[in-house]
Write an enzyme that holds these catalytic residues in place. Sequence first.
Site, PDB file in Angstrom:
ATOM      1  CD  GLU A  54     -25.189  -8.542 -10.303  1.00  0.00           C
ATOM      2  OE1 GLU A  54     -26.105  -9.262 -10.762  1.00  0.00           O
ATOM      3  OE2 GLU A  54     -25.379  -7.710  -9.403  1.00  0.00           O
ATOM      4  CG  HIS A  90     -28.053 -12.778  -9.195  1.00  0.00           C
ATOM      5  ND1 HIS A  90     -28.948 -13.115  -8.203  1.00  0.00           N
ATOM      6  CD2 HIS A  90     -27.611 -11.524  -8.889  1.00  0.00           C
ATOM      7  CE1 HIS A  90     -29.044 -12.115  -7.333  1.00  0.00           C
ATOM      8  NE2 HIS A  90     -28.241 -11.144  -7.724  1.00  0.00           N
TER       9      HIS A  90
END
Length: 708
Positions: A494, A497
């Site tokens: 994550e 991202h």
Amino acid sequence: MQRRTFLASAAATGAAVALNPSLSMAQGANPLTAKWVGPYGGVPAFDKVKVADFKPALEEAMAKNLAEIDAITRHRAASTFETVIAPLEDSGRMLNDVSTFYGIWGSTMSTPEFQAVEEEMDPKLSAHNDKITQNAALFARIEAVYNSPDKAKLTPEQQRVLWIYYRNFVRAGAKLSPEAKARVAAINTELAGLFTKFSQNLLADENTWIELSDADLAGLPEGLKAAAASNATARKLPGKYIVVNTRSSVDPFLTESPVRAAREKVWKAFVNRGDNGGATDNNAIISKILKLRVERAKLLGYKTHAHWRLETAMAKTPENAMALMEAVWTPAIAQVAIDVADMQAIIDKEKGGFTLEPWDYRFYAEKVRKAKYDLDMNEVKPYLQLDKLREGMFWASGQLYGFEYKKIEGLPVYHEDVTVYEVTRAGKHVGLWYFDPYARPGKRSGAWMNNYRTQERFKGEITTIVSNNSNFIKGKPGEPVLISWDDATTLFHEFGHAIHGLNANATYPSVSGTSVARDYVEFPSQLNEHWLPTPQVLSQFALHEKTGQPIPQALVAKIEAADKFGQGFDTTEYLASALIDMKLHLAGDVTIDPDAFERDELAKLNMPKQIVMRHRTPQFGHVFSSDGYSAGYYSYLWADTLTADAAEAFAEAPGKFYDKAVAKRLYEDIMSKGNTVDPVDQFKAFRGRDVKIGALMRKRGFPVPPGA
């Protein structure tokens, strides 16, 4: 769930793009529609949010957005990029801003009061988007710019922005008859309501829990007992022990509990979310969603919803996506058969007297791992402190991209658990990173990244604001939060991202950062997982919770040796979901019973009975809480094909994963580009050729097909 206007491009799961609004805050104005003020180009006023303000704020922002569109269509000047496309890029800023707050509350701060707002406003937001994409006068002006010979004089980025607007309007029905447009709009509005209901049903089931008896706790590690007690205390059940019905709570229990009956009880509650009958059952909703999607696709001129969705993806067609999935499926289930045989052998040796079932898989997989590799992941966990791993992510991104991080105090946050960091490069402000790590009631399960504000230079230098959100179990004050190796991998994923967003270097917001094709957006995030197991990160940041000593090299060697263990399970449970997603959306105009379809199609695929889909259909939020990943869950595998190939570029370099030359190419060709360049061309520029599947198969320990 994505909350945004049509004019903002798709980004990472759950992302909600927000741009600096242009209004000043008047006395008594709604705080959600006010200009973001404060340092760093302004920050969200989370401390001023009231649920009662959402409806009027959204209505005000939609009205302003429509007025901006009206001004574009009434402009008397000739249709050019500067008179049509540039104003479109500048429109909807207030609505995007309000949508940031709206998306955060929907995913992390949901209450019955807020859910009532969602039920009313989600259909209205969908109708608002249709008013724009079906505005004939607006499309006529966009089409005039698109067909103008002057298009050749635009910069490459401007040409791509223009192409994206034209393509998106056409795909939304801009060329349809008035009657067809009206029906598409009605479908979109109805879908929005169904998406909201699906999400709320799933959240309701995830807010349930399984109470554990003293017998259920037998043999459970003390850390998980403490987490179960903490979960109960947070829900005003002092003295009790519970497992919350979310993956972050369930998976560790299934892995560690030696009590088979307790595992079965917890597993059944988890896999039946959204599938229990009654008010929160999602099956009827899914059937309606599928019917509406195929009707809309046919109105828009496509054979199925899958064909409509993949037209703008890297895969281009469902057939291409299916070909990749099928190539990997066969070796994956073959590996599962080998692993199951090893687990059953242990059960039989222990005189268990039973056949391996899905609720046994994680527990006995760990026994096989220990037997084959002398690796007990419980030995690893004390070295995986959440705060230290966060520092490791910061350090690795600094080595690759030159980022530095400084914790900021005093900025408004929406919950006390949220921390904020300023990100700089060579002393220059790059953006802000918000971190919301812990589970709580009203927060959806899983982990995701958000864009609060996208980088751009269109209206001056505007820096990005990104966030990462997880569901770790909060520990006692002063005690480190220990996470599993899988959770650490997700943490790095994550953050990948977020790094993609922080590296953005575009002029126009609609093509900046993570605003890329769905089957490309997971590539930078999956690539970032590869920095977790590097010796540089583990030696500095995988430190024992009590002694502070780095993880022993002997233990690291065991992790490396067992690197491909479990790939059969991981690949199969994921691919089962991806294949069912695609098959559901290729089925055409038939009435589908989701449970029966799932059961029958998995049987055709020879799905191992010891594994269930990672996301069973009634709880498949990626696919049924929005259009986000519908017919697109394959994207993780598609992106991992790119990831594995790119990772080999680092592995082959003199400096391995910290090679400066490869890192420079990664930044210049991919991480900074957003959607300003076609993703196929981005990868080709980085790798010097098209992607090959061989690296993916090697990464997973599967046979490499000839010519791959």
